[in-house]
Scaffold this active site. Structure first.
Site, PDB file in Angstrom:
ATOM      1  N   SER A  62      -1.576   3.998   1.428  1.00 14.36           N
ATOM      2  CA  SER A  62      -0.339   4.703   1.129  1.00 14.36           C
ATOM      3  C   SER A  62       0.502   3.746   0.293  1.00 14.36           C
ATOM      4  O   SER A  62       0.028   2.683  -0.093  1.00 14.36           O
ATOM      5  CB  SER A  62       0.382   5.088   2.425  1.00 14.36           C
ATOM      6  OG  SER A  62       1.504   5.879   2.123  1.00 14.36           O
ATOM      7  N   HIS A  63       1.741   4.090   0.052  1.00 15.79           N
ATOM      8  CA  HIS A  63       2.624   3.195  -0.689  1.00 15.79           C
ATOM      9  C   HIS A  63       3.563   2.487   0.276  1.00 15.79           C
ATOM     10  O   HIS A  63       4.041   3.080   1.236  1.00 15.79           O
ATOM     11  CB  HIS A  63       3.416   3.969  -1.742  1.00 15.79           C
ATOM     12  CG  HIS A  63       2.568   4.471  -2.858  1.00 15.79           C
ATOM     13  ND1 HIS A  63       2.170   3.676  -3.905  1.00 15.79           N
ATOM     14  CD2 HIS A  63       2.001   5.682  -3.077  1.00 15.79           C
ATOM     15  CE1 HIS A  63       1.422   4.368  -4.728  1.00 15.79           C
ATOM     16  NE2 HIS A  63       1.301   5.602  -4.241  1.00 15.79           N
ATOM     17  N   ASP A  64       3.801   1.219   0.018  1.00 14.04           N
ATOM     18  CA  ASP A  64       4.695   0.410   0.842  1.00 14.04           C
ATOM     19  C   ASP A  64       6.140   0.725   0.461  1.00 14.04           C
ATOM     20  O   ASP A  64       6.603   0.397  -0.627  1.00 14.04           O
ATOM     21  CB  ASP A  64       4.381  -1.072   0.640  1.00 14.04           C
ATOM     22  CG  ASP A  64       5.170  -1.968   1.572  1.00 14.04           C
ATOM     23  OD1 ASP A  64       6.105  -1.480   2.253  1.00 14.04           O
ATOM     24  OD2 ASP A  64       4.841  -3.162   1.629  1.00 14.04           O
TER      25      ASP A  64
END
Length: 196
Positions: free
Chosen positions: A107-109
């Site tokens: 996922s994206h941080d």
């Protein structure tokens, strides 16, 4: 489908000319196209580096990323499933993953100003059942015999034999039996044509 060699070696045999003989061969011929297609999918995954058991059933999957990150165990079934292989995804034996399920290993941080990927492996243990349209997020382990309800979004690991449902997925007040002896691949028509 299981590999053609596995099905041939383990096929049910009936007396030549009997009603059961003709019925079984009619069913085998009718499902042969599906058998060839699913074997081709398995062979392509293996050729690209995935580890897929000869008895695993791979349906109409969409698998993106490094195929070397994928391991699928014996007698496990994947329907119309989407898999994002940013990190390793390990699927045990006798696992059933129904249509519409999505496995996301990255996922994206949200804390990163550059919004980079945050990767983490997914492990799905033996006899787990991932129901229709469930989403498994990065870093999750689905325990042995656990059930993920239809449409659930799983962001935390699920213990052995636990049943989770909802968004976000939460444990419900039931536990699955621990005496699991079924084979999710047995229920497929093409396998039954050869093995039953």
């Amino acid at each position: 489908m299981a590999t053609i060699s596995y099905l041939w070696k383990n096929r049910s045999k009936f007396a030549f000319g009997s009603k059961a003989f003709f019925a079984s061969w009619a069913k085998r011929l009718l499902t042969f196209k599906t058998l060839v297609y699913r074997n081709r999918v398995r062979n392509l995954l293996v050729k690209k580096g995935a580890t897929v058991a000869d008895t695993a059933e791979i349906g109409d999957v969409k698998i993106e990323g490094n195929k070397k990150n994928l391991t699928i165990g014996e007698f496990s079934f994947l329907g119309k499933v989407e898999v994002a292989l940013h990190e390793s995804i390990t699927i045990g034996n006798y696992v059933c993953i129904n249509d519409g399920a999505i496995l996301l290993s990255a996922s994206h941080d949200l804390q990163d100003p550059l919004w980079r990927h945050k990767k983490s492996p997914i492990t799905i243990c033996d006899y787990a059942w991932i129901a229709t349209n469930a989403i498994i997020l990065p870093g999750v382990t689905i325990g042995k015999g656990a059930v993920v309800g239809a449409g659930a979004v799983v962001s935390r690991s699920v213990g052995d034999y636990e049943i989770v449902a909802g968004n976000p997925a939460k444990v419900i007040n039931k536990k699955r039996t621990e005496d699991l002896r079924y084979n999710p691949c047995e229920f497929l028509a093409a396998n039954m044509a050869w093995l039953k």
